[in-house]
Structures are given as structure tokens and as C-alpha cells.
Design an enzyme around this catalytic site. Sequence first.
Site, PDB file in Angstrom:
ATOM      1  N   ASP A   1     -15.583 -27.085  -3.737  1.00 45.14           N
ATOM      2  CA  ASP A   1     -16.782 -26.388  -4.185  1.00 45.14           C
ATOM      3  C   ASP A   1     -17.997 -27.258  -3.907  1.00 45.14           C
ATOM      4  OD1 ASP A   1     -18.567 -24.788  -5.709  1.00 45.14           O
ATOM      5  OD2 ASP A   1     -16.955 -24.272  -7.105  1.00 45.14           O
ATOM      6  N   GLU A  50     -21.225 -18.251  -2.314  1.00 42.37           N
ATOM      7  CA  GLU A  50     -21.436 -17.504  -3.551  1.00 42.37           C
ATOM      8  C   GLU A  50     -22.692 -16.673  -3.340  1.00 42.37           C
ATOM      9  OE1 GLU A  50     -21.991 -17.985  -8.383  1.00 42.37           O
ATOM     10  OE2 GLU A  50     -22.951 -19.395  -7.044  1.00 42.37           O
TER      11      GLU A  50
HETATM   12  O1  ISL Z   1     -22.855 -17.487 -14.479  1.00 45.33           O
HETATM   13  C1  ISL Z   1     -23.672 -16.659 -14.315  1.00 45.33           C
HETATM   14  C2  ISL Z   1     -23.690 -15.499 -15.182  1.00 45.33           C
HETATM   15  O2  ISL Z   1     -22.604 -15.462 -16.012  1.00 45.33           O
HETATM   16  C3  ISL Z   1     -24.667 -16.758 -13.245  1.00 45.33           C
HETATM   17  O3  ISL Z   1     -25.930 -16.653 -13.745  1.00 45.33           O
HETATM   18  C4  ISL Z   1     -24.474 -18.072 -12.507  1.00 45.33           C
HETATM   19  O4  ISL Z   1     -25.252 -19.051 -13.039  1.00 45.33           O
HETATM   20  C5  ISL Z   1     -24.802 -17.879 -11.059  1.00 45.33           C
HETATM   21  O5  ISL Z   1     -23.915 -16.932 -10.589  1.00 45.33           O
HETATM   22  C6  ISL Z   1     -24.605 -19.158 -10.275  1.00 45.33           C
HETATM   23  O6  ISL Z   1     -23.339 -19.702 -10.485  1.00 45.33           O
HETATM   24  C7  ISL Z   1     -22.993 -20.930  -9.923  1.00 45.33           C
HETATM   25  O7  ISL Z   1     -24.008 -21.898 -10.026  1.00 45.33           O
HETATM   26  C8  ISL Z   1     -24.337 -22.359 -11.336  1.00 45.33           C
HETATM   27  C9  ISL Z   1     -23.118 -22.712 -12.171  1.00 45.33           C
HETATM   28  O8  ISL Z   1     -23.497 -22.837 -13.518  1.00 45.33           O
HETATM   29  C10 ISL Z   1     -22.019 -21.678 -12.054  1.00 45.33           C
HETATM   30  O9  ISL Z   1     -20.882 -22.103 -12.759  1.00 45.33           O
HETATM   31  C11 ISL Z   1     -21.751 -21.485 -10.598  1.00 45.33           C
HETATM   32  O10 ISL Z   1     -20.671 -20.624 -10.356  1.00 45.33           O
HETATM   33  C12 ISL Z   1     -25.200 -23.570 -11.133  1.00 45.33           C
HETATM   34  O11 ISL Z   1     -24.586 -24.480 -10.279  1.00 45.33           O
END
Ligand code: ISL
Length: 575
Positions: free
Chosen positions: A123, A281
Site C-alpha cells: 500500500d 484508490e
Molecule cells: O474512509 C473514508 C470514509 O469512511 C474515506 O473518507 C477515506 O478517508 C478516503 O477514502 C481515503 O482513504 C485512504 O486514505 C486515508 C486513510 O485514512 C484511509 O484508511 C485510506 O484508505 C488517508 O491516507
Amino acid sequence: MKKISLLIFCALLLGSVVFGQKNQSAKNAWWKSTVVYQIYPRSFKDSNGDGIGDLQGVTQRLDYLKNLGVETIWISPFFKSPMDDNGYDVSDYEAIDPLFGTMADFDEMLREMKKRRMKLVIDLVLNHSSDEHRWFQEARKSRDNPYHDYYIWKDGVKGTPPNNWISFFTPSAWEWNEATGSYYLHLFSKKQPDLNWDNPKLRQEMYKMMRFWLDKGVEGFRMDVIPFISKDRNFPDMDLSKGELSKILKGIVVEGPRMHEYLQEMNREVLSKYDVYTVGEGFGVGVETVLDYVAPERKELGTVYHFDHMDIDRENFIAPKPYQPINLKRVLNRWNAVLQNKAPNTFYLGNHDQARSLSRFGSEKYPKESAKMLATLLFTYNAIPFVYQGDEIGMTNYKFKTIDEFNDISAKGAYQTFLQRGLSPEKAVEMLNVTSRDHARTPFQWDDTKHAGFSNGAATWLKVNPNFATVNAKSAQADADSIWNFYRQILALRKKTPALQIGAMEDIDAENPSVYSYLRTDGKNQFWVVLNMTEQTIDYKPTRDFSKTKLVLLNYKAAKNWTLRPFEARIYQIR
Ligand code: ISL
Ligand code: CA
């Protein structure tokens, strides 16, 4: 003469090895037919009794995963981190956090995966680092520090942020820095400063880091919030009246002006040189823009995953609204229509940021039936499926009692927002009990012993769901009728059936509000999937009459004509 021809021969051989590898990432890439299993390492398996999952824990459970039938493993961040966002705040991209183990543990885990012919996807958090990263520690010292321009700064007056940009975890995306007399940007927590991708030096650092892991033998990258890496440097105010986060951010910080330029550069400099699977993502990525990332001729990413189906029962992730199966079908059909024949799609029902899929799209009243129906959907929809850890044994949401039981920074932020809006603490916890990310993060339930066999320490970092006495991997493996054994069966079927991996998909009853009925065809074989997505019994009238069908999978004992029981799922082969 002999020497020269030997040289030419060697050069040709080398060339064919190198090009052979590159070619793989094009047409017949391994990842197009794979199944990905996501591990959130903090919650998977604790090997040393400190109550937190770790890499040795993952290594110990590789046979479990192999046995389940998954080959590709995505592990959420395990890099050095102060853990403000549980590892999505990286302070050293090339080191393992001591909580998770050592580099030797990583190397051993990778070796053990390769022995089992498994692929590792790591990741990458490319949009932001931790404020404790060496670069930021330097950057914040002075405006002329060589690292200053690795981050995004803006002048302003203390107490009055430079514009109205919002952050996911805090009201403003700007944090004042005394030493430089300026603000830095953080779209997530203030301990996650955004990196400045407009700086070519920073981009080269990131590429170097990616090569470091690829050279170790990593075979894939999941790229955290990748559409965020380019920002509108005019810093225009956001239109907060748009309501939906993805719309508010679009063009300004999501899919900003130079994002595709950077992805193409990354592909040229790193990805194209390896046989590597990539999944971005795709926060804010819709069907209108997805092909700009994944169409092969664009030379950017292999796949992205989107959030459209995560929005059908939530406002901005956090405020619940009722779920209707037809909306899930519509999202899935829309994405399939755009990607089919053009580029591989992906599909997940849950991840570490989402409540448990069984509690959300299934029913705790029908745990086995609904989890098996969801698995049938996950593995027969036209996409690379992503399984989230624990879904294969039917893990459900945990009932949090007070805000102190939550760990997640976003739950704590949302709680404060709810209180400010006038909600009572009880009501705020009730909302979080529907949507919180912590539901996905409670420890994996391995067996019915203390801490569900997750840890042999005194306490676990997040509470174990009390249903572990019945919901656990050990009993699931022993029970022939379990969700786990259904996963195994359907994974085995998928593995030997190209039509279910890459075959075209056609919804043959698109307007049906409760039943999803679709075909998968690869020219040689044809399959028909019928899913009752509700807890009602339905007298179904198939929209097509196939003369010869053979039932190949069912989540009940025997099929009763066209009476579909709650969450009944069938796969037929059409002859
Ligand atoms: O988790 C979310 C809603 O439940 C989203 O707002 C999320 O923050 C967004 O999809 C981005 O996610 C990713 O980046 C974030 C991290 O907190 C998440 O775990 C990750 O999957 C910041 O790095
Ligand atoms: Ca541990």
C-alpha cells in the site's frame, strides 16, 4: 567471431527476458484473473502478545489463505509511522514499523508467499507523509530549507487560513507553522501533510522508493487516494454547497490539473519496467473519467477501484441512509458497461474504511445465507474481486457502546461534528455504529479461545466482537456448510472457469428491484447467476427461458423451482 556471436546471443537472450516481462503487463497479465485478499495488519494476527497484529502473524496464517484459495494479498501500510491514522501516515517509506516487526520479518513473509506462489501488493501512501517524516521535519524549519518545497505551503495570517479548503478529519485543511510563518496543507489529519508532486525532486524520491520495493520482489501497488496528487495551484475556494465531498474536491484537489501527467511519468519511469499490478484508490473517480486512468493506451494504471456503491447508503461516508439493492445493481451495471471490453474492473464489498458488508448489504438475521449471496456476487461480477479479511467467516459490525471504545481518528472527528450539530452523545454513537471504519478493524476471529485467538497478550488494541464464540475461522473450517467453505467452493469454481473471470456480463432483468439476474459468457461457456438480494421470499419469473441448464452452485440445500428464499443465490451453467 565466436565471441561476437556469443555476445549477440547473450544480448538477445537478455532482451527477450526483459521484454518478455514487460509484455506480461500488457495482454495476458496474471492479475486480470486474480482474486485479491486484503489484510489490515493491525487486526489480522498478533504474534508477540502486544495486542497488535504484525507481519510474523501474517506469515503464520499464509496457509490459511492458500487453503481458502486466494493468491494475491494486499496488505495495508506497515511502514514506520506514528500511527495517527494507523499507518496511513508514513514517517519512513523504506522501513517497517517496529509494531509490525522488522525488515527481516518482511523478507521472510515475502519469501513464504513466493513459496506458495502468492503475490504481494503493498500500500503506497503517495499523497501525504507523516509530519514526523524526516522531510517534513526539515521542511518546516525554514522557507529556504532544501526540503521546504516537498510540501504545500501558503502565506496567511495566523488564525485565518488562506482559503476554505476542508480536510477529511478536521474542519480546515490548513495548519499554521510558526517557524516559517505560513500554513501547510493537509487533506487528512494535521499529522498527514500533503506532499508537493509539482516538485520533480519529490516525484523522483517516490519513484526511487517504488523501485526499492519492486526490487525486493513486491508484485503490486495499491495507491492510496491517488487522484489527490495534483492540486490547483491558484488555490480557489471550494464550493461547499455541492454537498457531496467528491464533487466539492473535484478539479481542485481531486483529479487536479497535472494528475495524469504525473501518473504517466510514474508509469514511464517505474511501472512499465516491471511486471506489476496496480490499483488506484479511486476516490472521486466516476465512470466519466475512469478510462483516463486505465485504458491501456494511456499507460497509467492497471485498475482503479471506485466508491459509487459505498455512497448508496451513506452521505459523505458517515451519515446513514437506507440501502436499496436496485441502487447497487445500477452502480454495478453502469461500471460494467463502461469498462467491459476496454479495461479490467475491480469490485469490493468492504475494506478497512467501511462497515462490515454482511451487516450492511446482507442481514445479521440471515448471516450464512446473506454472506454467501454476497460472495456469489463478489466472485461472479465482471471484475477483479477484493475480499476483505474476516468477510469469509462472516464477521459483523461490533456494537460500540461509547466514543471511548472507538480508535479511528475519523470516528472521533465525526463524533465532534455530530455533537456540534446538536446530536446527543448516544445518537452520535448510534450513527457511528452504522458507518464507522472501526467495524472493519476489530481483531480477526481465529477461534473461540481468549481474544478469539488473535493475541495471547493481556489486551487487544480494539475490542474483539463478542460473537467470536460462534463466528471464528476454526469452527468455520470445520463446518461443511459454513461461509468459509462456500468461499472455497466458489473460488475453486472461478479459478477453473475463464467465463467467470473475464467473460462478458449482461444483466437480463435490470429493472427488478430485488433480484440480480445476469449472464457471464466467454464464447465457450455461459453462466447464469440469480441472486435474491433481499430477506424476502420471492416468487421469481425468469426473464429468459433457457432450455438446458445445470445448477452448479447454490447457497441452500436444494433449489425449489423459482421460489427464491431470503438471499438465495444460484449459479447455473447454460448448455
Ligand atoms: O474512509 C473514508 C470514509 O469512511 C474515506 O473518507 C477515506 O478517508 C478516503 O477514502 C481515503 O482513504 C485512504 O486514505 C486515508 C486513510 O485514512 C484511509 O484508511 C485510506 O484508505 C488517508 O491516507
Ligand atoms: Ca504484535
